[in-house]
Design a protein around this motif. Sequence first.
Motif, PDB file in Angstrom:
ATOM      1  N   LYS A  42      89.923 -86.643 -34.042  1.00 18.95           N
ATOM      2  CA  LYS A  42      89.562 -87.472 -32.897  1.00 18.95           C
ATOM      3  C   LYS A  42      89.452 -88.939 -33.300  1.00 18.95           C
ATOM      4  CE  LYS A  42      87.885 -86.291 -29.349  1.00 18.95           C
ATOM      5  NZ  LYS A  42      86.580 -85.595 -29.225  1.00 18.95           N
ATOM      6  N   ARG A  43      88.860 -89.199 -34.456  1.00 20.90           N
ATOM      7  CA  ARG A  43      88.718 -90.576 -34.924  1.00 20.90           C
ATOM      8  C   ARG A  43      90.089 -91.218 -35.114  1.00 20.90           C
ATOM      9  NH1 ARG A  43      85.643 -89.429 -38.759  1.00 20.90           N
ATOM     10  NH2 ARG A  43      87.148 -89.354 -40.464  1.00 20.90           N
ATOM     11  N   ALA A  44      91.018 -90.464 -35.707  1.00 22.85           N
ATOM     12  CA  ALA A  44      92.357 -90.991 -35.948  1.00 22.85           C
ATOM     13  C   ALA A  44      93.081 -91.275 -34.641  1.00 22.85           C
ATOM     14  CB  ALA A  44      93.160 -90.000 -36.796  1.00 22.85           C
ATOM     15  N   LEU A  45      93.010 -90.345 -33.697  1.00 26.71           N
ATOM     16  CA  LEU A  45      93.704 -90.520 -32.423  1.00 26.71           C
ATOM     17  C   LEU A  45      93.147 -91.700 -31.632  1.00 26.71           C
ATOM     18  CD1 LEU A  45      94.229 -86.866 -31.153  1.00 26.71           C
ATOM     19  CD2 LEU A  45      95.978 -88.498 -31.866  1.00 26.71           C
ATOM     20  N   LEU A  46      91.836 -91.804 -31.568  1.00 25.17           N
ATOM     21  CA  LEU A  46      91.244 -92.904 -30.805  1.00 25.17           C
ATOM     22  C   LEU A  46      91.547 -94.243 -31.449  1.00 25.17           C
ATOM     23  CD1 LEU A  46      87.865 -91.212 -29.858  1.00 25.17           C
ATOM     24  CD2 LEU A  46      89.819 -91.663 -28.361  1.00 25.17           C
ATOM     25  N   ARG A  47      91.602 -94.276 -32.793  1.00 28.02           N
ATOM     26  CA  ARG A  47      91.972 -95.513 -33.472  1.00 28.02           C
ATOM     27  C   ARG A  47      93.416 -95.888 -33.148  1.00 28.02           C
ATOM     28  NH1 ARG A  47      90.888 -94.172 -38.353  1.00 28.02           N
ATOM     29  NH2 ARG A  47      88.951 -95.316 -38.629  1.00 28.02           N
ATOM     30  N   LEU A  48      94.309 -94.915 -33.233  1.00 28.78           N
ATOM     31  CA  LEU A  48      95.722 -95.183 -32.933  1.00 28.78           C
ATOM     32  C   LEU A  48      95.916 -95.603 -31.481  1.00 28.78           C
ATOM     33  CD1 LEU A  48      97.409 -92.226 -34.845  1.00 28.78           C
ATOM     34  CD2 LEU A  48      97.580 -94.657 -35.426  1.00 28.78           C
ATOM     35  N   SER A  49      95.105 -95.058 -30.595  1.00 26.98           N
ATOM     36  CA  SER A  49      95.250 -95.397 -29.175  1.00 26.98           C
ATOM     37  C   SER A  49      94.849 -96.835 -28.886  1.00 26.98           C
ATOM     38  CB  SER A  49      94.409 -94.449 -28.315  1.00 26.98           C
ATOM     39  OG  SER A  49      93.028 -94.784 -28.354  1.00 26.98           O
ATOM     40  N   ARG A  50      94.158 -97.482 -29.848  1.00 31.67           N
ATOM     41  CA  ARG A  50      93.750 -98.878 -29.702  1.00 31.67           C
ATOM     42  C   ARG A  50      94.505 -99.792 -30.672  1.00 31.67           C
ATOM     43  NH1 ARG A  50      89.053 -95.774 -28.840  1.00 31.67           N
ATOM     44  NH2 ARG A  50      88.071 -96.244 -26.822  1.00 31.67           N
ATOM     45  N   ASP A  51      95.561 -99.268 -31.271  1.00 28.34           N
ATOM     46  CA  ASP A  51      96.344-100.035 -32.228  1.00 28.34           C
ATOM     47  C   ASP A  51      96.940-101.268 -31.553  1.00 28.34           C
ATOM     48  OD1 ASP A  51      97.682 -99.333 -35.143  1.00 28.34           O
ATOM     49  OD2 ASP A  51      99.002-100.593 -33.919  1.00 28.34           O
TER      50      ASP A  51
END
Length: 260
Positions: A108-117
């Motif tokens: 979840k942390r990785a996905l949410l970070r990528l979604s704000r790239d």
Amino acid sequence: MPMDLSEAARRLTDADKAKRDEATAAILGARERAVPALVDALSVPGAPVARIALMLAALGPDTSARDGLPKLYELLDKGVLDVDTRAVVARAMAELVDGQDAFNDAAKRALLRLSRDPHTTTRQMTAKALEKVGDAECEARLVEMSADGNVDVKSAAANALASLRARRPAGAGDAGGLGVDLESLVRQSSASVAGGDDVPTGPFASLIVKLRDPRWSVRNAAVDEAVQHGKAALPALVDVLTGQNAGAKIGAAQAIARIA
């Protein structure tokens, strides 16, 4: 003698095109047997992370390819991946994650970070992964992305949100009662264009030209065409990933994930 799988994983970005092609063929030919070598290679400094991620994505979520996800999360946490690699990793994660990752904090942390790239292509690629995880937090993030300043990201988020909500039982509601005009957002699209790539040559030159086309419909048809060519097109598609055209790289990543 076939190339050793550990060596093949390291040579996916070899300067020698013949070696790259041999390495790609060895990995794809071994299929799931290549996963341990691919995962181990991710720990090597300078590893061809983007190409390894795509090889794992090509195997799909119903295989041991998911074993590579923790290492990809770790690399994202460390902030060591460049802008293009993050986009490819986001695309690979869209193939590999699923509902069980709603309970995985690292995922979840990785996905949410990528979604704000800051890179629009990365955000666009992440929308599908958020849909596949599909919990309330991911849905809420898709709602936010439906108002992204980039029309391609907005469209991808709207499509993902519509698909996610279509799977929900009637009357279950949306994320926190937030609503969006999905039909309007899904109709929006724009070209993803970046110049500077060399004029393509070889048997798949016309295909690469189509992948670079500013029109989404042409690029989408080119992906289907590439898939019809099958493994013969893989070396050309992998080379597209080293170019500058964002739209072409997205299409090549999609085609590679569907082949094999």
